[in-house]
Scaffold this active site. Sequence first.
Site, PDB file in Angstrom:
ATOM      1  N   ALA A   1     -18.757 111.329 101.546  1.00 52.76           N
ATOM      2  CA  ALA A   1     -18.927 112.788 101.574  1.00 52.76           C
ATOM      3  C   ALA A   1     -19.757 113.331 100.429  1.00 52.76           C
ATOM      4  O   ALA A   1     -20.356 114.401 100.555  1.00 52.76           O
ATOM      5  CB  ALA A   1     -17.559 113.462 101.584  1.00 52.76           C
TER       6      ALA A   1
ATOM      7  N   ASP B   1      -7.555 100.464  96.903  1.00 52.32           N
ATOM      8  CA  ASP B   1      -7.011 101.596  97.661  1.00 52.32           C
ATOM      9  C   ASP B   1      -6.572 101.140  99.054  1.00 52.32           C
ATOM     10  O   ASP B   1      -7.334 100.487  99.773  1.00 52.32           O
ATOM     11  CB  ASP B   1      -8.096 102.666  97.769  1.00 52.32           C
ATOM     12  CG  ASP B   1      -7.585 103.970  98.352  1.00 52.32           C
ATOM     13  OD1 ASP B   1      -6.377 104.074  98.594  1.00 52.32           O
ATOM     14  OD2 ASP B   1      -8.412 104.872  98.562  1.00 52.32           O
TER      15      ASP B   1
ATOM     16  N   CYS C   1     -30.742 108.489 105.063  1.00 44.93           N
ATOM     17  CA  CYS C   1     -31.987 109.238 104.880  1.00 44.93           C
ATOM     18  C   CYS C   1     -33.080 108.238 104.481  1.00 44.93           C
ATOM     19  O   CYS C   1     -33.834 108.462 103.542  1.00 44.93           O
ATOM     20  CB  CYS C   1     -31.823 110.350 103.844  1.00 44.93           C
ATOM     21  SG  CYS C   1     -31.150 109.812 102.262  1.00 44.93           S
TER      22      CYS C   1
END
Length: 429
Positions: free
Chosen positions: A248, A301, A370
């Site tokens: 994000a 995690d 991109c």
Amino acid sequence: MTPAARTAAAIDLLDEIEGQPRKPADAVANAFFRDRRYIGSTDRREISALVWSVLRARRRLDWWLAQGSAARDFISPRLLVAAHQMLDGRPLDSVARGFSGGRYAPAELDAEELRRLRPLDGHTLDHPGMPLAVRHEIPDWIVPNLTARFGPALESELAALAAPAPLDLRVNLLKATRDDARTALARDGITAEPTSLSPWGLRVSGRQAVTSAAAFRDGLVEIQDEGSQLLVGLVEATPEMRVVDYCAGAGGKTLALAMTMQNRGQIVACDVSAPRLEGAVKRLRRAGVHNVERHLLEPGDKWAKRRAGSFDRVLVDAPCTGTGTWRRNPDARLRLRPEDLAELTVKQSQILDTAARLVKPGGKLIYGTCSLLAEENDAQIDAFLTRTQGFTLMRTLSLTPHANGTDGFFGAVLQRQASSPDPDPADQP
């Protein structure tokens, strides 16, 4: 500031950019001007315009200054600025007068600098003897990659990639229609026209202070390239969905996803950088978004494992070379190395494998970059489908500055089969 003082400031800024070669030039410039608040907005624009003009022409300037010099001769920011001024039409005598050594002006050009600049008198920036990579301001090593990607259209695409980028905005439909946003921008003297591809986009003409406009401060618009908006469109997120924005960053695509979901459903914005996620908070508040939670991805995690198969859409806007954004970041093309591409393609594969496990049966994984390089785009998707069971490629999106007038973007939509097992890569136990 006098023209000579602006030249001196541009030289100082270029010196700082060159002294931090792995840091983006815009970040260096922001810090430079933040430390010099006495420089007014008009002077900042003029100084930045000169610096970015030099960065866009760096390889050609180096080529000119290497003529008649040893290949390894040092090229200082002073020489770059003086050479740019000469190749932009000013004779050496005029340029030298700006290097007067007077108050706030750059020091006088010395004999060696004059010797190296004298052959440039009467010339323009481009020259037929320049190699293709120099002429189009790209690294030598990447020419085969881009040739394979574009074929006969290579030079047209490279020319578009070297031009300055337009400023695109995304209208926040949670607060305004596109017409409302245009009207609000016009009240601050900013002219904007609807983009041709994105239904939420506006394109601003010229260099205008959008971030100081009320429409921006009030969250009616966000700065976002039209191509990036179209990548969000591939997600097709709707109000009842659970969505992950897996890379994000500072939340640009998260904001757009919240808009398409009408501020309903659930979005989890994930990133490995706590500062980037923290930077999203102010943007979320300004946009009036409240269906987003943030999660920091850390080593060890277990978050992704615990939530395997529970999201309707997973967007992976993967870290990449950023070759599609070189119009905006001309300094980035000077920093990119072959080993960067090799490291990034490995990282992209790992991210895809982890993110795929979050997609529920029947849900979709959307991969985007991109980048203009096949290694990060089609080849990455082909490799994923080869090693991973249970996903089908539904569609791809490919955008380029020349063909579409956007930044270079790639997107792929992969659907997980409704009855598929957990998507473990086929080559792993």
